[in-house]
Scaffold this motif. Structure first.
Motif, PDB file in Angstrom:
ATOM      1  N   ALA A   1      -2.089   6.631  -0.983  1.00  0.00           N
ATOM      2  CA  ALA A   1      -2.071   5.325  -1.658  1.00  0.00           C
ATOM      3  C   ALA A   1      -2.683   5.411  -3.043  1.00  0.00           C
ATOM      4  O   ALA A   1      -3.277   4.460  -3.527  1.00  0.00           O
ATOM      5  CB  ALA A   1      -2.821   4.296  -0.814  1.00  0.00           C
TER       6      ALA A   1
ATOM      7  N   LYS B   1      -2.107   2.716  -5.580  1.00  0.00           N
ATOM      8  CA  LYS B   1      -2.746   1.418  -5.378  1.00  0.00           C
ATOM      9  C   LYS B   1      -4.216   1.627  -5.048  1.00  0.00           C
ATOM     10  O   LYS B   1      -4.797   0.932  -4.218  1.00  0.00           O
ATOM     11  CB  LYS B   1      -2.044   0.671  -4.243  1.00  0.00           C
ATOM     12  CG  LYS B   1      -0.564   0.458  -4.542  1.00  0.00           C
ATOM     13  CD  LYS B   1       0.040  -0.546  -3.603  1.00  0.00           C
ATOM     14  CE  LYS B   1       1.443  -0.924  -4.031  1.00  0.00           C
ATOM     15  NZ  LYS B   1       2.401   0.192  -3.953  1.00  0.00           N
TER      16      LYS B   1
ATOM     17  N   ASP C   1      -7.036  -1.156  -4.653  1.00  0.00           N
ATOM     18  CA  ASP C   1      -6.929  -2.246  -3.679  1.00  0.00           C
ATOM     19  C   ASP C   1      -7.324  -1.748  -2.290  1.00  0.00           C
ATOM     20  O   ASP C   1      -6.492  -1.315  -1.508  1.00  0.00           O
ATOM     21  CB  ASP C   1      -5.475  -2.742  -3.687  1.00  0.00           C
ATOM     22  CG  ASP C   1      -5.328  -4.058  -2.965  1.00  0.00           C
ATOM     23  OD1 ASP C   1      -6.286  -4.438  -2.267  1.00  0.00           O
ATOM     24  OD2 ASP C   1      -4.271  -4.678  -3.089  1.00  0.00           O
TER      25      ASP C   1
ATOM     26  N   TYR D   1      -5.651  -3.466   0.763  1.00  0.00           N
ATOM     27  CA  TYR D   1      -4.280  -3.011   0.945  1.00  0.00           C
ATOM     28  C   TYR D   1      -4.257  -1.666   1.666  1.00  0.00           C
ATOM     29  O   TYR D   1      -3.496  -1.466   2.612  1.00  0.00           O
ATOM     30  CB  TYR D   1      -3.586  -2.891  -0.418  1.00  0.00           C
ATOM     31  CG  TYR D   1      -2.313  -2.102  -0.364  1.00  0.00           C
ATOM     32  CD1 TYR D   1      -1.117  -2.696   0.021  1.00  0.00           C
ATOM     33  CD2 TYR D   1      -2.318  -0.741  -0.646  1.00  0.00           C
ATOM     34  CE1 TYR D   1       0.041  -1.953   0.096  1.00  0.00           C
ATOM     35  CE2 TYR D   1      -1.165   0.009  -0.572  1.00  0.00           C
ATOM     36  CZ  TYR D   1       0.009  -0.604  -0.199  1.00  0.00           C
ATOM     37  OH  TYR D   1       1.161   0.135  -0.105  1.00  0.00           O
TER      38      TYR D   1
ATOM     39  N   GLN E   1      -4.942  -2.059   5.348  1.00  0.00           N
ATOM     40  CA  GLN E   1      -3.796  -2.628   6.073  1.00  0.00           C
ATOM     41  C   GLN E   1      -2.713  -1.572   6.267  1.00  0.00           C
ATOM     42  O   GLN E   1      -2.145  -1.432   7.356  1.00  0.00           O
ATOM     43  CB  GLN E   1      -3.204  -3.796   5.277  1.00  0.00           C
ATOM     44  CG  GLN E   1      -4.037  -5.052   5.333  1.00  0.00           C
ATOM     45  CD  GLN E   1      -3.538  -6.087   4.354  1.00  0.00           C
ATOM     46  OE1 GLN E   1      -2.735  -5.777   3.468  1.00  0.00           O
ATOM     47  NE2 GLN E   1      -4.024  -7.310   4.489  1.00  0.00           N
ATOM     48  N   GLN E   2      -2.474  -0.824   5.187  1.00  0.00           N
ATOM     49  CA  GLN E   2      -1.409   0.165   5.236  1.00  0.00           C
ATOM     50  C   GLN E   2      -1.742   1.252   6.254  1.00  0.00           C
ATOM     51  O   GLN E   2      -0.875   1.707   7.001  1.00  0.00           O
ATOM     52  CB  GLN E   2      -1.227   0.746   3.833  1.00  0.00           C
ATOM     53  CG  GLN E   2       0.145   1.285   3.554  1.00  0.00           C
ATOM     54  CD  GLN E   2       1.226   0.216   3.598  1.00  0.00           C
ATOM     55  OE1 GLN E   2       0.936  -0.971   3.462  1.00  0.00           O
ATOM     56  NE2 GLN E   2       2.451   0.639   3.822  1.00  0.00           N
TER      57      GLN E   2
ATOM     58  N   CYS F   1       2.118   4.375   0.187  1.00  0.00           N
ATOM     59  CA  CYS F   1       2.296   3.667  -1.087  1.00  0.00           C
ATOM     60  C   CYS F   1       3.406   2.617  -0.973  1.00  0.00           C
ATOM     61  O   CYS F   1       3.906   2.157  -1.994  1.00  0.00           O
ATOM     62  CB  CYS F   1       2.572   4.656  -2.207  1.00  0.00           C
ATOM     63  SG  CYS F   1       4.039   5.629  -1.957  1.00  0.00           S
ATOM     64  N   SER F   2       3.763   2.219   0.240  1.00  0.00           N
ATOM     65  CA  SER F   2       4.902   1.334   0.537  1.00  0.00           C
ATOM     66  C   SER F   2       6.078   1.583  -0.403  1.00  0.00           C
ATOM     67  O   SER F   2       6.377   0.774  -1.275  1.00  0.00           O
ATOM     68  CB  SER F   2       4.525  -0.142   0.565  1.00  0.00           C
ATOM     69  OG  SER F   2       3.643  -0.455  -0.449  1.00  0.00           O
TER      70      SER F   2
END
Lengths: 356, 237
Positions: free
Chosen positions: B103, B106, B109, B112, B115-116, B154-155
């Motif tokens: 990630a 990001k 965050d 985030y 959650q990921q 990293c969605s």
């Protein structure tokens, strides 16, 4: 990461044996270090302590880029020399305080590190080492022929014959030099500790493990290497400025030299790379031993200590790449009993009652 | 809608040409497979897409933007994620740390990231058990799951798999491919590079055959499965 942080906070609420020992040990060490020049009044021993601290700063500088980071520099003498020359030239020519010279030296070293970094950080570690080694001798040649900085005669600093903290010169004894280098040492080690625990340190560790993978996850390798390079160059430059003020003489052959770089490399690799205490432990072992050997053989056997250290580097590379601290880590089983006993809490806080 | 498009790209390693003139496209939400033997240029192609290898000519477009001159860290920000060949985990870092590194784009965050990571744990429960273990202690299958999880952190909009079945024990391979399908069903576009031709073609909406740096065949998975060339060269029928 957040969870880890919470866990750590919980741990600190307990007072364990280890913490008590650490506090007592730390206090003892601090008292010993602070009173060192008063316990050992011989200037020879003070000189050894000062040199050890100075090379330990340089070793830590090397350790940032080449221990934590993934580029094995063989040319940290570049930044050491730039630091030494910056303060020396500014002081002798313009009377600028060496403390300001130190900061300017850091800026010069950082910018040279960035400029050298752009083409060379792209190289694989071994070739990076060769490039930096080559660059050391380029700078040596430049400074040997550069009249403004005193070419091959070097820079002699004027002797003031009085102690002045502003001018970074102390007459009569070495105590003040010792305290200054100790202060710089503590400062630089704290900085590196902070960096190693920061996110930057985390990414650097990942890049060392597998640069390609880090890159494909979106880590900007060049940017991170440049930041680490700047930190590393600045620290080496600080050591260089101290060297110039302590010796009161700088010349190209003695600073832009692979022996200077090797001293950094040796103190870090001997103690253990990518550890905070490593460079200091390495310097404590090898600087005094080197001086003793030099005094003992002397005369015709001038370079014998260098030969011996070359041999030691080979031995470390073959048998114990992780250095002295690495040996402790590898034999963790033996020490785990002790560390378990150390971790046991002796006072429990209210926060733990729920768990019990 | 076309998500990724390669316009006759050419990649060279100094003198040697690895990809001659490759053109392909992937629509949003598709699962596209690229098959080919060793040295056909499959990995080179993926590395060119994510910006590690430079192009000598041609263009790469992603989501309406030209990405062929972008650095690797920029393409990840665009939403292209890469599961490299041989996993490429960070061996002396923990599973948790490996996932966190995924990630990077990001990194500020923390909520985030948390959650990921929970999402990844949901997809691969084994990773939760192994969270504090060093990545070098994982088995082949677990390591592959960790690598996939890391790429999901990293969605991404598109995820590229480079031989996910390599070095994974056979009964786990099926599960890895199921995971890939699951990921695709969540709406993430998938580009799959495989030597395990049969499984890849079973899974793919469309597929390309890459041979010594050229695309020689293109079609839906079932079409290619029936093609004489593929059967002869790769399936040994």
């Amino acid at each position: 990461m957040k969870d880890n942080g919470k866990q750590l906070m919980n741990d600190t609420r307990k007072i364990s044996r280890g913490m008590v020992f650490r506090v007592i040990g730390g206090l003892c060490l601090a008292i010993f270090l602070l009173s060192f020049p008063h316990i050992f009044t011989s200037n020879y021993l003070r000189n050894l302590a000062i040199l050890t601290c100075m090379w330990a700063i340089g070793g830590q500088a090397w350790n940032v880029l080449s221990g934590y980071g993934s580029r094995y520099s063989m040319g940290h003498a570049i930044f050491f020399g730039l630091g030494a020359y910056s303060s020396a030239v500014l002081f002798t020519k313009y009377g600028i305080s060496p403390w300001i010279g130190m900061i300017i030296g850091m800026l010069v070293s950082s910018s040279i590190s960035v400029i050298v970094g752009f083409p060379t950080f792209k190289l694989t570690p071994a070739y990076y080492g060769m490039a930096t080694l080559g660059f050391t001798f380029t700078l040596q040649a430049v400074f040997l022929n550069w009249r403004w900085v005193g070419d091959s005669r070097g820079v002699f600093m004027p002797l003031l014959r009085k102690s002045s903290i502003l001018d970074f010169q102390f007459a009569n004894n070495k105590t003040q030099y010792y305290y200054i280098v100790l202060f710089l040492l503590v400062l630089s080690y704290l900085l590196v500790y902070k960096v190693s625990k920061s996110k930057l340190g985390f990414y650097i560790r990942a890049m060392k493990e597998d640069e390609l993978a880090a890159q494909s996850l979106g880590v900007d390798v060049m940017k991170n290497l440049q930041i680490v390079g700047i930190i590393s160059a600045s620290l080496a430059s600080v050591a260089g400025t101290f060297y110039a003020q302590y010796m009161l003489y700088v010349d190209p052959m003695s600073v832009y030299n692979s022996i200077t770089s090797n001293n950094f490399i040796l103190s870090a690799t001997l103690g253990g790379i990518a550890t905070i205490a490593g460079p200091l432990i390495g310097a404590i072992i090898f600087i005094p031993t080197g001086e003793l050997i030099r005094g003992w053989i002397g005369g015709s056997g001038k370079a014998f200590d260098q030969m011996l250290w070359g041999f030691v580097i080979i031995l470390i590379a073959i048998y114990r790449p992780s250095g002295i601290l690495g040996w402790f880590k590898e034999h963790a089983k033996f020490f785990s009993g002790i560390s378990k006993w150390m971790k046991e809490p002796i006072v429990r806080s209210n926060h733990d009652n729920s768990r019990m | 809608m076309m998500l990724l498009e390669l316009k006759s790209i050419r990649v060279q390693y100094s003198e040697i040409i690895a990809l001659h003139e490759v053109s392909l496209h992937i629509n949003e939400g598709e699962l596209v497979a690229v098959i080919g033997s060793n040295g056909a240029g499959k990995s080179t192609m993926l590395r060119a897409i994510c910006g590690i290898n430079r192009l000598s000519s041609g263009e790469i477009w992603f989501d309406g933007k030209k990405i062929s001159s972008m650095k690797a860290f920029k393409t990840v920000e665009m939403g292209i994620s890469h599961v490299p060949e041989g996993r490429r985990l960070f061996p002396r870092m923990t599973v948790y740390e490996n996932l966190t590194l995924g990630a990077w784009t990001k990194r500020k965050d923390t909520i985030y990231i948390q959650q990921q990571i929970e999402k990844v744990y949901h997809l691969f429960p084994i990773l939760k058990e192994r969270a504090s273990q060093k990545a070098e202690t994982l088995s082949g299958g677990q390591a592959q799951q960790c690598a996939i999880g890391r790429a999901l952190m990293c969605s991404p909009r598109m995820i590229m798999f480079d031989e996910p079945s390599l070095g994974v024990q056979p009964n786990i391979v099926a599960r890895i491919f199921e995971n890939i399908q699951q990921i695709n069903q969540q709406g993430i576009t998938v580009l799959l590079v495989e030597q395990n031709v049969k499984r890849a073609l079973d899974l793919a909406d469309r597929a390309y055959v890459l041979q010594t740096g050229n695309i020689v065949l293109e079609g839906t998975g079932t079409e290619l499965m029936k093609s004489v060339m593929v059967q002869k060269a790769y399936l040994g029928i």
